[in-house]
Design an enzyme around this catalytic site. Structure first.
Site, PDB file in Angstrom:
ATOM      1  N   GLY C  54       0.970  -1.394  -0.230  1.00 19.32           N
ATOM      2  CA  GLY C  54       0.202   0.204  -0.333  1.00 19.32           C
ATOM      3  C   GLY C  54       0.525   1.373  -0.025  1.00 19.32           C
ATOM      4  N   SER C  55       0.583   1.863  -0.443  1.00 13.61           N
ATOM      5  CA  SER C  55       1.260   3.866  -0.289  1.00 13.61           C
ATOM      6  C   SER C  55       0.755   4.263   0.966  1.00 13.61           C
ATOM      7  CB  SER C  55       0.956   4.472  -1.462  1.00 13.61           C
ATOM      8  OG  SER C  55       0.518   4.214  -2.581  1.00 13.61           O
ATOM      9  N   GLY C  56       1.105   5.022   1.336  1.00 16.83           N
ATOM     10  CA  GLY C  56       0.908   5.701   2.819  1.00 16.83           C
ATOM     11  C   GLY C  56       2.650   5.560   3.077  1.00 16.83           C
ATOM     12  N   HIS C  57       3.098   4.689   3.013  1.00 13.01           N
ATOM     13  CA  HIS C  57       4.884   4.117   3.806  1.00 13.01           C
ATOM     14  C   HIS C  57       5.921   4.607   3.557  1.00 13.01           C
ATOM     15  CE1 HIS C  57       2.097   1.469   5.178  1.00 13.01           C
ATOM     16  NE2 HIS C  57       1.247   0.549   4.550  1.00 13.01           N
ATOM     17  N   LYS C 105       5.433  -8.009   2.573  1.00 11.30           N
ATOM     18  CA  LYS C 105       5.112  -8.367   3.670  1.00 11.30           C
ATOM     19  C   LYS C 105       3.841  -9.174   3.980  1.00 11.30           C
ATOM     20  CE  LYS C 105       4.615  -3.234   3.538  1.00 11.30           C
ATOM     21  NZ  LYS C 105       4.813  -3.545   1.753  1.00 11.30           N
ATOM     22  N   ASP C 110      -1.735  -8.596   0.709  1.00 10.07           N
ATOM     23  CA  ASP C 110      -0.300  -8.713   0.108  1.00 10.07           C
ATOM     24  C   ASP C 110      -0.237  -9.903  -0.380  1.00 10.07           C
ATOM     25  OD1 ASP C 110      -0.610  -6.164   1.009  1.00 10.07           O
ATOM     26  OD2 ASP C 110       1.890  -4.865   0.385  1.00 10.07           O
ATOM     27  N   HIS C 219      -0.503   0.274   9.122  1.00  8.88           N
ATOM     28  CA  HIS C 219      -1.543   0.926   8.543  1.00  8.88           C
ATOM     29  C   HIS C 219      -2.524   1.580   9.999  1.00  8.88           C
ATOM     30  CE1 HIS C 219       0.594  -2.319   6.020  1.00  8.88           C
ATOM     31  NE2 HIS C 219       0.129  -1.725   4.956  1.00  8.88           N
TER      32      HIS C 219
END
Ligand SMILES: Nc1ncnc2c1ncn2[C@@H]1O[C@H](COP(=O)(O)OP(=O)(O)O)[C@@H](O)[C@H]1O
Ligand SMILES: Nc1ncnc2c1ncn2[C@@H]1O[C@H](COP(=O)(O)OP(=O)(O)O)[C@@H](O)[C@H]1O
Ligand SMILES: [Mg+2]
Ligand SMILES: [Mg+2]
Ligand SMILES: [Mg+2]
Ligand SMILES: [Mg+2]
Lengths: 333, 201, 333, 201
Positions: C54-57, C105, C110, C219
């Protein structure tokens, strides 16, 4: 106040101890008086670069100590200029026959403390030059202010002069190059949230959910005006226009575009701002030749961004590209 | 008497640290209280074995402030005491003329270092009226009375900074937004002079 | 919600466009389906490394694409695993005869999406291995959970395997090395504030002024427990003890100590945590041979930190030290 | 009828996007609503020129969800529709036995891909009772009635996830803290089946 600290008055010392433990290969940290220097300083035959300022702007300046950038940095208390004895001790520790350049951000406190240190260092026989960085277009430069603040341009000056010093530039050329960079760089910032100085324990200012502080400095000083919240594209435009007009930047200019995070803003947002700023620069006819995106000059956990634009000469580009090995900026080696 | 003053000043600054920082947060960066408290704590720590004469003591205070306060106020208050120390070589007893000489020298030092003038919304707006109050003293009244008058002038001077627009230091970045708030450095100067008057009185 | 964005559903695309504009020398960015790859991919004769999530990391994973690290990264929507077609397209774009390793991960989404992509890629005749990273000791690994999450150890695996791939390791050795790293690394995190997913618009959870969320993921998932706020030293201890016990790390082990910021925590605080963690490691008899301090795997603007400890072999140290040239991690070249 | 269902599902998911995300924020990562809305918006976009037969349409829906939803629910709902599509090759009219065959195949696919069983606090806890409700149907009632019963079973199944402790997916990290909250995937499954019943009714 929720911070990963032990006690407000141990923040700076403990962070320095952390830096010493994390980067023993790069840095030597001295605690009393506090300064950080290159592990291999003084470097024979090289003019030294010394900077410093209040803490709370990490990685500036300690994170920029290392090969190809600063020889020493003096961290003051949080948001407080370092003292002359600190600056003197750091200067003494890294300066050889080639002398040293003090890179000073234009704040009354920084200027006075570096001035006093420079006087003392010269009395001890050290060769010393000082250049003041004042790139913040948010502040009117007039007889009626302390002049423009030094912000994001400082890091570009430190990297470029660091490259030149490593390549053997003498003190006079370094001071000239540093003034050139300062004359060609402009910055402006905006805060979405305040920050909290550890020993104060509450936010430096309060911002509503729909407000932002425009033309903010890096010390939680209020900006020039409080305005309504805007989109990233609009914010980029509000920051870029005054920057572009001020120098002014002209069609065809090769530039370095630096989008900076103020500490609490995540990288994903900085890239969105970068995208907008890059488009604005291109629409203005500029050639974006180099970029930097990240939180490089911060204001504790403040959310927000600043944009810095530097008109590059070939000399600046060459020294920007030159290798540097510091905790926070590293390439080419 | 000097040591008593300095200890009392350290106490008062420590007590008022938060309110000084709050003043600074509004038009500056919120560290003036902590800066002054750190500096005067260091000064107090030097008073257990103070140097023998007034000049040496004032110089020690100045050097201590310079190496512990930082920021704008560090060099300025440091210079204030250093320059008082230089002037102290010419005075013997700490009577009203002596205080006038010392404070005038200190204030001149601050003005020279900071390049500020009256009305710039700085500590000078408390210090200058205080010196003026001492100078205005006609026939020698007793020292406590004169110093009380100086302290009162400093307090009024600090208060008078409220409507001013800052032209020096960090508050000047705010332009007109700096009006409506007392200058933190003027406030701390008033505290120092009040502590002096209380010591004499 | 105050963010430097234009619209929640344009966040990922615009950040990718920003990355493309900022790093044209390092990256090629593909938008539909979205993936980031090395500008010089596919690299002949080299096994490819592909990761994603996911994005945001940020900077994970796109910031780790480049020489000596990842060949491609697939960013999903914010906090959402990427889709099989994305992963397939990225894998296809960078994979040559040496095949590719998927570094995944351990999250249900995922794992399933990478699995499906791997099946499709194998159908197309590509040689593929996958290694799952699950280093988070906050989660009980049992039949009754989805197993441990992959967190900070992922970056160490990507760097070390990247070094090995660049040095010519074949696919089998890479997969083995990646499993070795995963078997030797443990992490744990704590949040001081929540984060806000752009399209949700409000914080994922609420934390009181005196509370922290212990054993947090990346998350904004709640952690295992909510506890009272503590000092940096105490927090470091609360994170380090379960990490040390779990492997277990033993007296004399050489380790890499990685103190990570979750996005909203300033660097000065991370160094204070690093100082404490380093002391605890030393007191435990470990030799801290390598360090990393910074915000490398984040959770949007969440304030907090995670600690990752890796027991190093000589092989791992060698590949950790090997040159890498990516937007977020760069040394030796 | 399939197209009507899918359009209605897209509408309902979009309407309930926020509440699905809120459920997910409490025991997961807050994206389930956005994931589903993104996926079904893409599905709706494919319905203007739908494939001719049921099997091809269901396959297209599955592929579309897989390539747009992401997360755990993307492969799971994708598999659900893909496997319904495979089973659709063996059915002609969309009567009750046909729906039973399709949904049972879809649910089996979800269970196989996610390795979850009833009681793990997942979408299966809504889907399995729905299939059971159709299977329990003795002599052929009319399709609307049977699908309404299946939808009601799904809703009850979703509600029954509230006290459960999650053993699969992201909510399982919470251990016992996952009890007391409805599973977002079960909630979205109930929405899909309700939309189906409403389409038939
Ligand atoms: N140029 C100057 N001349 C005299 N006083 C000054 C000048 N600049 C700043 N000051 C005084 O210093 C005070 C601020 O001190 P402090 O907060 O400790 O330092 P900083 O502004 O560096 O944070 C101001 O309130 C003002 O009274
Ligand atoms: N192994 C599994 N089997 C069945 N359903 C699952 C499984 N794991 C997760 N789910 C379902 O997926 C839902 C979460 O979907 P979503 O939020 O879109 O993905 P993510 O958890 O990756 O963020 C859960 O509420 C649950 O119903
Ligand atoms: Mg200050
Ligand atoms: Mg101040
Ligand atoms: Mg998700
Ligand atoms: Mg989710």
């Amino acid at each position: 106040m929720k911070k990963l600290i032990n006690a407000p008055d141990r923040v700076v010392t403990e962070a320095l101890e952390g830096m010493a433990a994390a980067h023993p290969d790069l840095l030597t940290v001295h605690l009393d008086p506090a300064y950080i220097m290159r592990a291999d300083a003084p470097v024979k035959g090289k003019a030294a670069l010394v900077s410093g300022g209040g803490s709370g702007h990490e990685p500036m300046h300690g994170g920029y100590v290392g090969r190809g950038m600063l020889d020493a940095a003096c961290p003051g208390a949080v948001f407080t200029s370092p003292t002359p004895d600190q600056i003197l001790a750091a200067t003494r520790a890294v300066t050889g026959e080639q002398g040293a350049l003090h890179i000073v951000k234009n704040y009354t406190g920084d200027v006075m403390n570096f001035d006093m240190a420079a006087d003392l260092a010269r009395e001890e026989g050290l060769r010393l030059e000082a250049v003041i960085i004042d790139d913040d277009v948010a502040v009117k430069d007039s007889l009626y202010t302390a002049g423009r603040r030094g912000v994001g341009g400082t890091i570009l000056a430190e990297k470029i002069c660091g490259g030149a010093a490593e390549a053997g530039a003498d003190l006079g050329s370094l001071a000239r190059l540093c003034r050139d960079v300062n004359a060609s760089v402009r910055s402006m910032g905006v805060a979405l949230t305040s920050c909290t100085v550890p020993h104060v324990g509450k936010p430096s200012f309060e911002l509503g959910e729909d407000e932002m502080e425009f033309g903010i400095g890096i010390h939680g000083e209020p900006g020039r005006k409080r305005v309504g919240m805007e989109s990233a594209d609009r914010i980029a435009d509000m920051l870029m226009q005054p920057i572009l007009e001020d120098l002014p930047f002209r069609r065809g200019d090769p530039v370095l575009l630096f989008v900076n995070g103020l500490g609490g803003t995540p990288l994903i947002e900085l890239y969105i701002v970068y995208r907008a700023a890059h488009r604005i620069a291109q629409a203005h006819g500029l050639t974006v030749a180099r970029s930097l995106v990240g939180s490089y000059i911060t204001s504790l956990e403040m959310a927000g961004t600043s944009i810095t634009l530097l008109r590059l000469t070939d000399e600046m580009t060459r020294y920007w590209d030159a290798p540097c090995v510091t905790p926070a900026l590293r390439w080419g080696a | 008497m000097l040591c008593v003053w300095l200890r009392r000043a350290a106490q008062v600054i420590d007590d008022r640290q938060d309110s000084l920082s709050v003043l600074d947060a509004v038009i500056g960066d919120g560290d003036h209280g902590a800066n002054m408290a750190r500096g005067f704590r260091a000064v107090a720590g030097k008073l257990d074995e103070p140097p023998p004469d007034v000049a040496a003591l004032l110089k020690l205070v100045g050097m201590t402030l310079i190496s512990t306060v930082g920021g704008a106020s560090g060099p300025l208050y440091g210079t204030f005491f250093l320059d008082m120390g230089k002037a102290a070589r010419d005075v013997s007893a700490l009577d009203v003329p002596a205080w006038r000489t010392l404070l005038a020298a200190g204030v001149a030092g601050v003005a020279a270092r900071g390049k500020a003038v009256a009305g710039d919304k700085t500590m000078l707006d408390a210090l200058i009226p205080a010196v003026a109050a001492l100078s205005g003293t006609q026939s020698g009244p007793d020292t406590p009375q004169a110093l009380a008058r100086a302290a009162e002038a400093a307090r009024q001077g600090a208060e008078a900074t409220i409507p001013m627009i800052a032209r020096k230091g960090r508050a000047s970045y705010l332009g007109e937004r700096s009006a409506g708030h007392e200058d933190p450095g003027a406030a701390s100067s008033a505290l120092l002079l009040t502590a002096l008057a209380d010591t004499a009185g």
